[in-house]
Design a protein around this motif. Structure first.
Motif, mmCIF file in Angstrom:
data_model
loop_
_atom_site.group_PDB
_atom_site.id
_atom_site.type_symbol
_atom_site.label_atom_id
_atom_site.label_comp_id
_atom_site.label_asym_id
_atom_site.label_seq_id
_atom_site.Cartn_x
_atom_site.Cartn_y
_atom_site.Cartn_z
ATOM 1 N N LEU A 147 0.891 -1.666 -0.534
ATOM 2 C CA LEU A 147 0.002 -0.397 -0.026
ATOM 3 C C LEU A 147 0.795 0.786 0.348
ATOM 4 O O LEU A 147 1.780 1.184 0.707
ATOM 5 C CB LEU A 147 -1.025 0.467 1.264
ATOM 6 C CG LEU A 147 -1.789 -1.275 1.253
ATOM 7 C CD1 LEU A 147 -1.952 -1.279 2.583
ATOM 8 C CD2 LEU A 147 -2.529 -1.462 0.879
ATOM 9 N N GLY A 148 0.406 2.108 -0.558
ATOM 10 C CA GLY A 148 1.126 3.358 -0.659
ATOM 11 C C GLY A 148 0.893 4.143 0.932
ATOM 12 O O GLY A 148 -0.452 4.337 1.336
ATOM 13 N N ILE A 149 1.250 5.298 1.655
ATOM 14 C CA ILE A 149 1.101 5.752 2.787
ATOM 15 C C ILE A 149 1.503 7.581 1.631
ATOM 16 O O ILE A 149 2.030 8.109 1.641
ATOM 17 C CB ILE A 149 2.755 5.846 3.530
ATOM 18 C CG1 ILE A 149 2.762 4.120 3.737
ATOM 19 C CG2 ILE A 149 2.084 6.942 4.516
ATOM 20 C CD1 ILE A 149 3.802 4.111 4.632
ATOM 21 N N TYR A 150 0.165 7.702 2.173
ATOM 22 C CA TYR A 150 0.009 8.614 1.583
ATOM 23 C C TYR A 150 -0.497 10.572 2.022
ATOM 24 O O TYR A 150 -0.787 10.863 3.191
ATOM 25 C CB TYR A 150 -1.619 9.543 0.327
ATOM 26 C CG TYR A 150 -1.261 8.434 -0.551
ATOM 27 C CD1 TYR A 150 -0.520 9.444 -2.074
ATOM 28 C CD2 TYR A 150 -1.397 7.070 -1.200
ATOM 29 C CE1 TYR A 150 -1.015 8.698 -3.370
ATOM 30 C CE2 TYR A 150 -1.449 6.390 -1.909
ATOM 31 C CZ TYR A 150 -0.128 7.047 -2.899
ATOM 32 O OH TYR A 150 -0.485 6.829 -4.352
ATOM 33 N N VAL A 151 0.311 11.652 2.590
ATOM 34 C CA VAL A 151 -0.319 12.762 3.093
ATOM 35 C C VAL A 151 -1.276 13.243 3.545
ATOM 36 O O VAL A 151 -1.756 13.487 2.206
ATOM 37 C CB VAL A 151 1.527 13.598 3.056
ATOM 38 C CG1 VAL A 151 1.257 15.477 3.523
ATOM 39 C CG2 VAL A 151 2.276 13.032 3.350
ATOM 40 N N LYS A 152 -2.219 13.361 4.054
ATOM 41 C CA LYS A 152 -3.280 13.724 4.165
ATOM 42 C C LYS A 152 -3.349 15.802 3.383
ATOM 43 O O LYS A 152 -4.872 15.107 2.504
ATOM 44 C CB LYS A 152 -4.307 13.754 5.223
ATOM 45 C CG LYS A 152 -3.866 12.215 5.289
ATOM 46 C CD LYS A 152 -4.795 11.984 7.406
ATOM 47 C CE LYS A 152 -5.030 10.598 7.827
ATOM 48 N NZ LYS A 152 -5.284 10.608 8.982
ATOM 49 N N ALA A 153 -2.840 15.923 4.041
ATOM 50 C CA ALA A 153 -3.049 17.539 3.896
ATOM 51 C C ALA A 153 -2.920 17.509 2.325
ATOM 52 O O ALA A 153 -3.189 18.648 1.427
ATOM 53 C CB ALA A 153 -1.953 18.575 4.167
ATOM 54 N N SER A 154 -1.790 16.829 1.371
ATOM 55 C CA SER A 154 -1.325 17.157 0.016
ATOM 56 C C SER A 154 -1.365 16.312 -0.876
ATOM 57 O O SER A 154 -1.768 16.282 -1.862
ATOM 58 C CB SER A 154 -0.231 17.444 0.253
ATOM 59 O OG SER A 154 0.916 16.304 -0.142
ATOM 60 N N GLY A 155 -2.075 15.248 -0.051
ATOM 61 C CA GLY A 155 -1.782 13.879 -1.072
ATOM 62 C C GLY A 155 -0.533 13.377 -1.791
ATOM 63 O O GLY A 155 -1.346 12.546 -2.332
ATOM 64 N N LYS A 156 0.706 13.883 -1.520
ATOM 65 C CA LYS A 156 1.401 13.339 -1.826
ATOM 66 C C LYS A 156 2.003 11.983 -1.393
ATOM 67 O O LYS A 156 1.953 11.746 -0.130
ATOM 68 C CB LYS A 156 2.492 14.046 -1.948
ATOM 69 C CG LYS A 156 2.148 15.970 -2.778
ATOM 70 C CD LYS A 156 3.534 16.442 -2.555
ATOM 71 C CE LYS A 156 2.928 18.067 -3.910
ATOM 72 N NZ LYS A 156 4.441 18.508 -3.577
ATOM 73 N N LEU A 157 2.394 11.164 -2.539
ATOM 74 C CA LEU A 157 3.059 9.326 -1.748
ATOM 75 C C LEU A 157 3.944 9.862 -0.521
ATOM 76 O O LEU A 157 4.901 10.419 -1.546
ATOM 77 C CB LEU A 157 3.079 8.631 -2.939
ATOM 78 C CG LEU A 157 3.823 7.700 -2.508
ATOM 79 C CD1 LEU A 157 2.762 6.606 -2.372
ATOM 80 C CD2 LEU A 157 4.458 7.232 -4.149
ATOM 81 N N ALA A 158 3.726 9.345 0.182
ATOM 82 C CA ALA A 158 5.472 9.520 0.964
ATOM 83 C C ALA A 158 5.711 8.311 1.094
ATOM 84 O O ALA A 158 7.501 8.266 1.498
ATOM 85 C CB ALA A 158 4.666 10.222 2.356
ATOM 86 N N GLY A 159 5.677 6.920 1.334
ATOM 87 C CA GLY A 159 5.959 5.742 0.714
ATOM 88 C C GLY A 159 5.197 4.784 0.726
ATOM 89 O O GLY A 159 4.197 5.170 -0.219
#
Length: 149
Positions: free
Chosen positions: A34-46
């Motif tokens: 699964l991807g880990i996404y930053v809630k605020a930006s929607g960017k993939l973190a890991g």
């Protein structure tokens, strides 16, 4: 990638190959990536993963990786615990393991915060790019005491 058990990706095709392999593993019900996404930006973190799923033994391995900009922000705790609970509650796992380079103190700390116990050292376990390295083995059982956050 310093502590990863594989060489760093060098091409976009390496990333595509990983995506295809992960998708196939999920189709075979052998793993979950699964991807880990930053809630605020929607960017993939890991990413976080359950893999090497052994249905009969009710066991799987946990793995995670974050981009440097996402380090130290609690993403592993949030995503990792959610994935662990999915493994225990939905997949019926009895045990989840993690294997890390013993010099990777950040991952050791993250695993301990997630309720894992260091169980042993596998000496000279990997050779990556010609370098021999050990592995520290961590485990968490469904019967271990619940973690408070």
């Amino acid at each position: 990638m310093r502590y990863w058990n594989a060489a760093p990706w060098s091409t976009a095709q390496d990333a595509l190959d990983f995506i295809h392999q992960s998708s196939a593993s999920m189709q075979r019900q052998e793993g979950l990536t699964l991807g880990i996404y930053v809630k605020a930006s929607g960017k993939l973190a890991g990413k976080c993963m359950l893999f090497s799923y052994d249905q009969e033994s009710k066991r799987a391995e946990l793995g995670f990786g974050l981009g440097r900009s996402a380090w130290g922000k609690g993403y592993i705790q949030e995503a990792g615990e959610a994935l662990i609970q999915y493994g225990f509650d939905s997949l019926g796992l009895r045990r989840i393991e993690a294997e890390i380079d013993p010099d990777n103190h950040a991952s050791a700390k993250a695993l301990e915060k997630l309720g894992f116990t260091r169980e042993g050292l596998l000496r000279q376990r990997w050779v990556i790019n010609g370098i021999v390295s050990d592995s520290a083995l961590y485990g968490r059982l469904v019967s271990d005491p619940a973690r408070s956050h």
